[in-house]
Motif scaffolding. Structure first.
Motif, PDB file in Angstrom:
ATOM      1  N   GLN A  47       0.806  -1.215   0.000  1.00 36.61           N
ATOM      2  CA  GLN A  47       0.000   0.000   0.000  1.00 36.61           C
ATOM      3  C   GLN A  47       0.844   1.273   0.000  1.00 36.61           C
ATOM      4  O   GLN A  47       0.307   2.361   0.160  1.00 36.61           O
ATOM      5  N   THR A  48       2.136   1.136  -0.183  1.00 36.13           N
ATOM      6  CA  THR A  48       2.993   2.317  -0.120  1.00 36.13           C
ATOM      7  C   THR A  48       3.626   2.586  -1.484  1.00 36.13           C
ATOM      8  O   THR A  48       4.188   1.682  -2.104  1.00 36.13           O
ATOM      9  N   VAL A  49       3.495   3.825  -1.937  1.00 37.51           N
ATOM     10  CA  VAL A  49       4.126   4.200  -3.197  1.00 37.51           C
ATOM     11  C   VAL A  49       4.987   5.434  -2.942  1.00 37.51           C
ATOM     12  O   VAL A  49       4.740   6.176  -1.991  1.00 37.51           O
ATOM     13  N   SER A  50       6.004   5.619  -3.770  1.00 42.81           N
ATOM     14  CA  SER A  50       6.671   6.916  -3.725  1.00 42.81           C
ATOM     15  C   SER A  50       6.643   7.500  -5.132  1.00 42.81           C
ATOM     16  O   SER A  50       6.724   6.775  -6.117  1.00 42.81           O
ATOM     17  N   ILE A  51       6.462   8.804  -5.182  1.00 43.42           N
ATOM     18  CA  ILE A  51       6.261   9.472  -6.462  1.00 43.42           C
ATOM     19  C   ILE A  51       7.180  10.678  -6.522  1.00 43.42           C
ATOM     20  O   ILE A  51       7.170  11.520  -5.622  1.00 43.42           O
ATOM     21  N   VAL A  61       0.042  12.216  -6.952  1.00 39.37           N
ATOM     22  CA  VAL A  61       0.006  12.098  -5.493  1.00 39.37           C
ATOM     23  C   VAL A  61      -1.443  12.132  -5.012  1.00 39.37           C
ATOM     24  O   VAL A  61      -1.866  11.298  -4.206  1.00 39.37           O
ATOM     25  N   ARG A  62      -2.222  13.086  -5.537  1.00 34.63           N
ATOM     26  CA  ARG A  62      -3.608  13.210  -5.097  1.00 34.63           C
ATOM     27  C   ARG A  62      -4.370  11.921  -5.416  1.00 34.63           C
ATOM     28  O   ARG A  62      -5.110  11.385  -4.594  1.00 34.63           O
ATOM     29  N   TYR A  63      -4.137  11.404  -6.627  1.00 34.29           N
ATOM     30  CA  TYR A  63      -4.850  10.183  -7.033  1.00 34.29           C
ATOM     31  C   TYR A  63      -4.481   9.019  -6.111  1.00 34.29           C
ATOM     32  O   TYR A  63      -5.341   8.297  -5.623  1.00 34.29           O
ATOM     33  N   ALA A  64      -3.171   8.860  -5.871  1.00 34.92           N
ATOM     34  CA  ALA A  64      -2.707   7.737  -5.047  1.00 34.92           C
ATOM     35  C   ALA A  64      -3.323   7.818  -3.655  1.00 34.92           C
ATOM     36  O   ALA A  64      -3.784   6.822  -3.098  1.00 34.92           O
ATOM     37  N   GLU A  65      -3.369   9.029  -3.103  1.00 34.40           N
ATOM     38  CA  GLU A  65      -3.945   9.185  -1.760  1.00 34.40           C
ATOM     39  C   GLU A  65      -5.435   8.879  -1.777  1.00 34.40           C
ATOM     40  O   GLU A  65      -5.959   8.221  -0.879  1.00 34.40           O
ATOM     41  N   VAL A 101       1.608   7.667   0.443  1.00 32.53           N
ATOM     42  CA  VAL A 101       2.611   8.247  -0.443  1.00 32.53           C
ATOM     43  C   VAL A 101       3.800   8.689   0.384  1.00 32.53           C
ATOM     44  O   VAL A 101       3.656   9.454   1.336  1.00 32.53           O
ATOM     45  N   GLU A 102       4.965   8.153   0.048  1.00 33.60           N
ATOM     46  CA  GLU A 102       6.165   8.538   0.798  1.00 33.60           C
ATOM     47  C   GLU A 102       6.875   9.686   0.131  1.00 33.60           C
ATOM     48  O   GLU A 102       7.005   9.693  -1.084  1.00 33.60           O
TER      49      GLU A 102
END
Lengths: 305, 451
Positions: free
Chosen positions: B232-236, B440-444, B450-451
């Motif tokens: 569940q963790t992504v970095s962008i 970022v907004r989409y991922a959240e 989001v890291e």
């Protein structure tokens, strides 16, 4: 397909009393120019399609779009249309004809029966049902495609011709058109007379009313035929096997194969363009021969008599 | 394969796809499948491959029936139905719809590298490790293998790849006094100016609608725009300083009107390639064959070279396109399905057929070193051994590039931000910030951290 509707032919019906006045004087230059522009706007894509069908891939991208290229490759293109992937184009064409005729015929029959019932019978809930039908005109078939897919999948009829034909049988616009048409075309007194003569309601519908409804039925048939012929999204969702595809989905698939780049892509541009031309020929012919039905259908209900 | 240029339909369907991904995401829940990675015994495999079995294989690769026929000849008990349900996004949408519906899904599917995580997110792919996939891991270029496998398992078998190079019109370049392909991006800018002033041509086209190509160029520059931990963790980080540097470079070429900014894979683009409006194309290993089909009239005037480099003496490239074959976890015949995915992409006869008949650029290291593949001299490129060149480039692609589980959104968002800025010749670096903010907004919104 409204783009192929040509402006109605102008037939000057100069009344005798105004004979002294030349009808030409009544021409309006700006209007004429405007109509010519409209005609050009609708016809240019068609002209482009015809011209592009005569070019091979090289000419397609190196010569002017609205004039012929250096080589005349129409025959080669036609051959490649009908031989690519073992001539699957012919299969797609037959599928399209079958889907369109079955849907058109079914939709015309159902719409006629429903529209006639709405127009000629008073029954509880008729107003509510008709309102629902009118509302349904606003919902595009595309929006219903995914729910329909899930529904059909439960019955196991996705990836069969039924999946394309069944949803196309329902034509809310056809019901509306037939109600308006039946209200005018079938006089109540005629139905009364038939009843007095002892005919049952079914017999009245089949043997009396249907004859009078002829032009309306043909109009609905044509509308449904064209809608199914041009339908892309529904068969795209429903069908998985290439041999069941109609022309729309098949051509789009061929077009994607050439427009995506990537490994294994084939440059099928001229094949797809020529295939598109061939696919609209039957519709154009049908329009030219059946114009009067379209006009009568569109005019139905426009004047209160 | 590269991603389709987006049409209105594609946009609409991708929205539907995302809806389905999320539905799958919320219902899928955990991804703890470690129990399934016990190796399947050879006896079980042999038995399954001799049991009459029917498999369905959804793929858009033309004439893949030929490779499948080799498989059927090797395992006569297994009958494979090949269906082409569409290409790119249409294809994925149908796969997801079928998965959602519960049945009707195929056993084996074609997947592009960047979309594998969107299927592993929903636990839709079968881990091929127990079926012998681990044994063949060394037979593919390492960066491609990294893209089909993760710590949790092996999700697909690489079929073709698209390491990037520079195809250019040697005649136009020579006319402008450029006799050697530009070795660095600084040389490339100089050459662009010479070409523009001497011949009026653009040195190449930076398309306004092709996130996959720009991603490949970022990949080459060492940009790591995103990563995903498999959970569940992504970095962008699409607006990192390195990415800004790449965009500043292209901004300069665009501002000086030295590159085209047409949308690619449509009319103006094809015309540009065949009429010499573009003197080159920074494209992938599948580009040479593709070009022959669309710019026939310019045959013999093209040459191929590696991409220009950011630092002198470097040899680095990125990847654009390529695809894999994966087995859906819903299959009832995992052994046979895994055997099909592995056979057609591993059997030497089958991989050679892909490379020489369908012109898929191979991911197999054995074939990339094979003289019969690399030795062919291509008349379109003046007799150059193009395959040999790209086989060399395939070695230089950076190995640790990964993808997000929602690349559909990332790519469509690219078109709205950076792509639009390219097309309008606007502010590319500012557009990178917009792109970052949108992802970022989409991922959240989708519940990722989001890291």
């Amino acid at each position: 397909m409204t783009t192929t509707l040509l402006p109605p032919v102008e037939r000057p019906t100069a009344p005798p009393a105004r004979r002294r006045r030349n009808p030409r004087d009544r021409r309006s230059t700006p209007l004429t120019v405007l109509l010519w522009l409209c005609a050009a706007y609708f016809l240019l894509p068609l002209v482009w399609l015809v011209i592009a069908s005569t070019k091979d891939n090289a000419d397609l991208f190196s010569t002017f779009g609205l004039w012929f290229g250096e080589r005349f490759s129409l025959w080669d293109n036609l051959v490649s249309v009908f031989t690519n992937r073992d001539g699957i184009y012919g299969r797609w064409a037959l599928n399209t004809v079958f889907y369109a005729l079955a849907s058109g015929g079914g939709a015309a029959l159902l719409s006629t029966m429903a529209g006639y019932a709405f127009a000629k019978y008073r029954f509880p809930g008729s107003r509510a049902l008709f309102s629902v039908t009118l509302g349904a005109i606003m919902i595009p078939l595309t929006a219903l495609a995914l729910p329909t897919y899930l529904l059909f999948n439960t019955f196991g009829i996705t990836d069969t011709p039924w999946a394309v034909i069944l949803p196309s049988l329902v034509s809310p616009f056809g019901v509306y058109l037939m109600r308006v048409y039946a209200a005018d075309a079938v006089p109540d007194s005629l139905i009364e007379a038939a009843r007095v003569d002892g005919a049952g309601e079914f017999r009245i519908f089949w043997q009396v009313s249907l004859r009078l409804l002829g032009p309306g039925v043909v109009t609905v048939f044509l509308f449904a035929l064209v809608a199914t012929w041009n339908n892309y999204f529904l068969p795209l969702i429903m069908l998985n096997r290439s041999e069941l595809y109609p022309l729309t989905v098949g051509l789009a698939q061929q077009q994607l194969a050439s427009a995506q780049g990537g490994g294994g892509s084939q440059a099928l541009f001229s094949t797809v363009i020529t295939g598109s031309l061939v696919s609209i020929v039957p519709l154009v012919v049908a329009f030219l021969f059946l114009q009067r039905y379209w006009q009568s259908g569109l005019a139905a209900g426009s004047v209160k008599q | 394969m590269k991603k389709a240029p987006r049409t209105a339909l594609a946009m609409a369907t991708s929205a539907a796809i995302l809806g389905m991904t999320l539905a799958g995401c919320s219902s899928g829940g955990g991804e703890d499948d470690t129990a399934g990675s016990e190796p399947v015994s050879q006896a079980d495999i042999d038995e399954a491959l001799q049991t009459p079995t029917e498999l369905t294989f959804w793929t858009w690769v033309p004439d893949i029936e030929d490779e499948v026929a080799l498989f059927e000849a090797a395992y006569p008990a297994i009958d494979v139905t090949v269906e082409n349900v569409g290409q790119g996004l249409d294809h994925y949408q149908k796969v997801r719809t079928a998965l959602e519906a519960g049945d009707g899904a195929p056993d084996v599917i074609q997947v592009e590298y960047q979309y594998i995580p969107s299927f592993t997110l929903t636990d839709s792919l079968l881990d091929l490790t127990p079926y012998g996939a681990a044994d063949i891991s060394g037979d593919y270029v390492d960066w491609a293998w990294n893209q089909v496998s993760s710590d949790e398992g092996i999700w697909a078998i690489p079929q073709d790849i698209g390491p990037m190079g520079n195809l250019y019109r040697s005649d136009i370049m020579a006319q402008a006094g450029v006799t050697e392909p530009p070795a660095t991006y600084a040389d490339y800018a100089t050459a662009a100016e010479q070409v523009r002033s001497a011949t009026g041509s653009y040195i190449s086209n930076l398309p306004s609608n092709d996130p996959a190509q720009v991603t490949g160029l970022l990949w080459q520059a060492g940009v790591r725009p995103w990563s995903w931990d498999g959970d569940q963790t992504v970095s962008i980080d699409v607006n990192s300083p390195e990415a800004q540097e790449v965009m500043t470079y292209w901004q300069d070429l665009i501002d000086r009107d030295l590159v085209g900014t047409d949308a690619d894979f449509n009319d103006a683009f094809y015309q540009g390639l065949s009429t010499g409006t573009y003197a080159g194309w920074l494209t992938a290993a599948w580009g040479p064959i593709f070009l022959q089909g669309t710019a026939e009239a310019t045959s013999g005037q093209w040459s191929a070279a590696p991409l220009p480099q950011w630092e002198e003496g470097q040899e680095v490239s990125g990847n654009w396109g390529g695809s894999t074959d994966a087995v859906l976890s819903t299959t009832e015949n995992p052994i046979a399905a895994a055997a099909l995915a592995q056979f057609i992409n591993h059997d030497p006869e089958s991989t050679a057929l892909f490379a020489n008949q369908q012109f898929l650029f191979p991911a197999s290291t054995e074939l990339l070193a094979d003289e019969s593949f690399t030795g062919s001299e291509v008349a379109f490129f003046g007799g150059q051994k193009v395959n040999e060149l790209f086989a060399g480039i395939a070695e230089t692609v950076d190995t640790d590039f990964t993808w997000l589980p929602f690349m559909e959104f990332v790519y469509s968002s690219f078109n709205e931000t950076v792509g639009t800025a390219i097309g309008d010749r606007g502010d590319l670096v500012g557009a990178l910030d917009d792109w970052q903010a949108q992802i970022v907004r989409y991922a959240e919104d989708q519940g990722f951290t989001v890291e």
